[in-house]
Design a protein around this motif. Structure first.
Motif, PDB file in Angstrom:
ATOM      1  N   PRO A   1     117.258 -28.563 -31.128  1.00 14.49           N
ATOM      2  CA  PRO A   1     117.043 -27.220 -31.677  1.00 14.49           C
ATOM      3  C   PRO A   1     118.306 -26.355 -31.738  1.00 14.49           C
ATOM      4  O   PRO A   1     118.411 -25.484 -32.611  1.00 14.49           O
ATOM      5  CB  PRO A   1     116.016 -26.597 -30.717  1.00 14.49           C
TER       6      PRO A   1
ATOM      7  N   TYR B   1     120.076 -25.491 -34.894  1.00 17.18           N
ATOM      8  CA  TYR B   1     119.323 -26.137 -35.973  1.00 17.18           C
ATOM      9  C   TYR B   1     119.110 -25.124 -37.091  1.00 17.18           C
ATOM     10  O   TYR B   1     118.714 -23.984 -36.852  1.00 17.18           O
ATOM     11  CB  TYR B   1     117.983 -26.635 -35.446  1.00 17.18           C
TER      12      TYR B   1
ATOM     13  N   ASP C   1     108.770 -26.755 -25.808  1.00 15.60           N
ATOM     14  CA  ASP C   1     108.930 -27.793 -26.836  1.00 15.60           C
ATOM     15  C   ASP C   1     110.357 -28.335 -26.761  1.00 15.60           C
ATOM     16  O   ASP C   1     111.320 -27.587 -26.926  1.00 15.60           O
ATOM     17  CB  ASP C   1     108.633 -27.188 -28.209  1.00 15.60           C
TER      18      ASP C   1
ATOM     19  N   ASP D   1     110.562 -35.852 -29.778  1.00 17.67           N
ATOM     20  CA  ASP D   1     110.063 -34.479 -29.919  1.00 17.67           C
ATOM     21  C   ASP D   1     108.710 -34.383 -29.221  1.00 17.67           C
ATOM     22  O   ASP D   1     107.760 -35.095 -29.589  1.00 17.67           O
ATOM     23  CB  ASP D   1     109.949 -34.181 -31.420  1.00 17.67           C
TER      24      ASP D   1
ATOM     25  N   HIS E   1     105.445 -34.018 -38.399  1.00 15.42           N
ATOM     26  CA  HIS E   1     106.487 -34.470 -39.325  1.00 15.42           C
ATOM     27  C   HIS E   1     106.969 -35.872 -38.980  1.00 15.42           C
ATOM     28  O   HIS E   1     106.979 -36.258 -37.806  1.00 15.42           O
ATOM     29  CB  HIS E   1     107.672 -33.506 -39.254  1.00 15.42           C
TER      30      HIS E   1
ATOM     31  N   HIS F   1     113.245 -33.516 -38.845  1.00 14.16           N
ATOM     32  CA  HIS F   1     112.046 -33.277 -39.661  1.00 14.16           C
ATOM     33  C   HIS F   1     112.161 -34.067 -40.945  1.00 14.16           C
ATOM     34  O   HIS F   1     113.006 -33.782 -41.785  1.00 14.16           O
ATOM     35  CB  HIS F   1     111.881 -31.782 -39.943  1.00 14.16           C
TER      36      HIS F   1
ATOM     37  N   GLU G   1     101.256 -32.386 -33.627  1.00 16.33           N
ATOM     38  CA  GLU G   1     101.557 -31.210 -32.795  1.00 16.33           C
ATOM     39  C   GLU G   1     100.668 -30.020 -33.132  1.00 16.33           C
ATOM     40  O   GLU G   1     101.146 -28.969 -33.547  1.00 16.33           O
ATOM     41  CB  GLU G   1     103.034 -30.839 -32.918  1.00 16.33           C
TER      42      GLU G   1
ATOM     43  N   GLU H   1     102.353 -31.578 -28.245  1.00 18.18           N
ATOM     44  CA  GLU H   1     103.015 -32.437 -29.236  1.00 18.18           C
ATOM     45  C   GLU H   1     103.446 -33.764 -28.626  1.00 18.18           C
ATOM     46  O   GLU H   1     103.963 -33.806 -27.503  1.00 18.18           O
ATOM     47  CB  GLU H   1     104.263 -31.733 -29.791  1.00 18.18           C
TER      48      GLU H   1
END
Ligand code: MF3
Ligand code: CO
Ligand code: CO
Length: 249
Positions: free
Chosen positions: A46, A49, A90, A101, A164, A171, A197, A228
Motif C-alpha cells: 500500500p 500505491y 488490511d 493480500d 481482485h 490489483h 474481501e 479478506e
C-alpha cells in the motif's frame, strides 16, 4: 504466491496482541511496517500505491478501518482505539515480486453484541464465498453465496469495492463482486489467484469517500466489517494462500 500469502498472514498474527484500547492506528501501522520490512524482508504494497490520478498516493504501509470506515482507512497517530471498537487491518506484502493480500477484524475490549454479530457473519460470508471456489464454478456463484448470507441477516453488501485478481500485480483481472447471480460471470480455472474481501454493512450499502480521497465510510455512518483472503483455484477446489493456523475454512 504461497510465500507471499503466508508472509501477509503472519503480520495479522503478530499485530493481534497490540490491538488494545489507547493505542493509535498510526502506532499499529508503524509496528506492521517495521515487521514487514525488518523481519519478513518484504515490501508493504500500500505504501505510495497510486492506482489513479484522482487520488494521492496511499501514505502508509497498511489500511486500518475502524467502525463506520468500510475500507482504505489511513492510519493516524490521532486515531486512538477505544473499548467497543471493531477494527479491520488490511495487509498486502510483496515477496519476491508476488503479492499476498489479507485482512481480518479485531475487537477492542468487548463490543456490543450487534457489532460482534456483524463481524462474525462477515467472516462467515468470506468462508462461504471461498467454499464456492472450484474449477468450473463461476464468479457469480461466489458473489451470490456471499450476498445471500449477508442479506439473510438483514445486512447489506458494499458494491463499489471488490475482490481482485492478484499476482505480480496488486490489483489485476478478474473483478470479484461480492454479490451477483448463480451461473453468471467468469468461469474459474485451476491456477487462477484472486482475493475475496466482502465489506458488509449494518445499514445502507451506500458509501462515500472522505476529503482525504481514500477513507471510505458508510453513508449512514453505521458499522461495516470486512475480512479478506487470497485464494488459489486448485484442481479439486481452492487453497487459501493467506490462511492462518487458527482457521478451519
Ligand atoms: N489491500 C486493499 C485490497 O484489499 C487495497 C488497499 S489499496 C491502498 O485490495 F492503496 F489503500 F493500500
Ligand atoms: Co484486496
Ligand atoms: Co487487502
Amino acid at each position: 504466491m504461497r510465500a507471499a500469502g503466508q508472509a501477509a498472514a503472519s503480520v495479522l498474527n503478530m499485530i493481534g496482541e497490540h490491538v488494545q484500547p489507547g493505542v493509535s492506528t498510526g502506532q499499529l501501522d508503524e509496528t506492521c511496517h517495521r515487521y514487514i520490512v525488518d523481519e519478513l524482508q518484504c515490501i508493504p504494497a500500500p505504501l505510495n500505491y497510486s492506482p489513479s490520478r484522482h487520488q494521492p498516493p496511499f501514505p502508509n504501509a497498511t489500511c486500518i478501518s475502524v467502525n463506520q470506515v468500510v475500507c482504505h482507512g489511513i492510519p493516524s497517530k490521532r486515531k486512538i482505539l477505544r473499548k467497543g471498537d471493531i477494527v479491520n487491518i488490511d495487509i498486502t506484502v510483496i515477496k519476491d515480486g508476488f503479492h499476498g493480500d489479507t485482512s481480518k477484524m479485531f475487537l477492542v475490549g468487548k463490543p456490543r453484541a450487534f457489532a460482534q454479530k456483524l463481524v462474525g457473519v462477515t467472516q462467515e460470508c468470506l468462508y462461504r464465498g471461498i467454499r464456492a471456489v472450484r474449477p468450473g464454478a463461476r464468479l457469480g456463484d461466489v458473489g451470490h453465496t456471499i450476498q445471500i448470507h449477508a442479506e439473510a441477516h438483514g445486512y447489506s453488501v458494499v458494491q463499489e469495492y471488490v475482490g481482485h485478481g492478484i499476482g505480480r500485480k496488486f490489483h489485476d483481472a478478474p473483478t470479484v463482486f461480492h454479490f451477483g447471480l448463480p451461473n453468471t460471470g467468469e468461469k474459474l480455472i485451476e491456477g487462477m489467484a484472486f482475493t475475496i474481501e466482502p465489506m458488509i454493512n449494518l445499514g445502507t450499502r451506500h458509501t462515500r469517500v472522505l476529503g482525504d480521497k481514500w477513507t471510505v465510510v458508510t453513508l449512514d455512518r453505521k458499522l461495516s466489517a470486512q475480512w479478506e483472503h487470497t485464494i488459489l483455484v486448485t484442481a479439486d477446489g481452492f487453497e487459501v494462500l493467506t490462511k492462518r493456523d487458527d482457521e478451519t475454512i
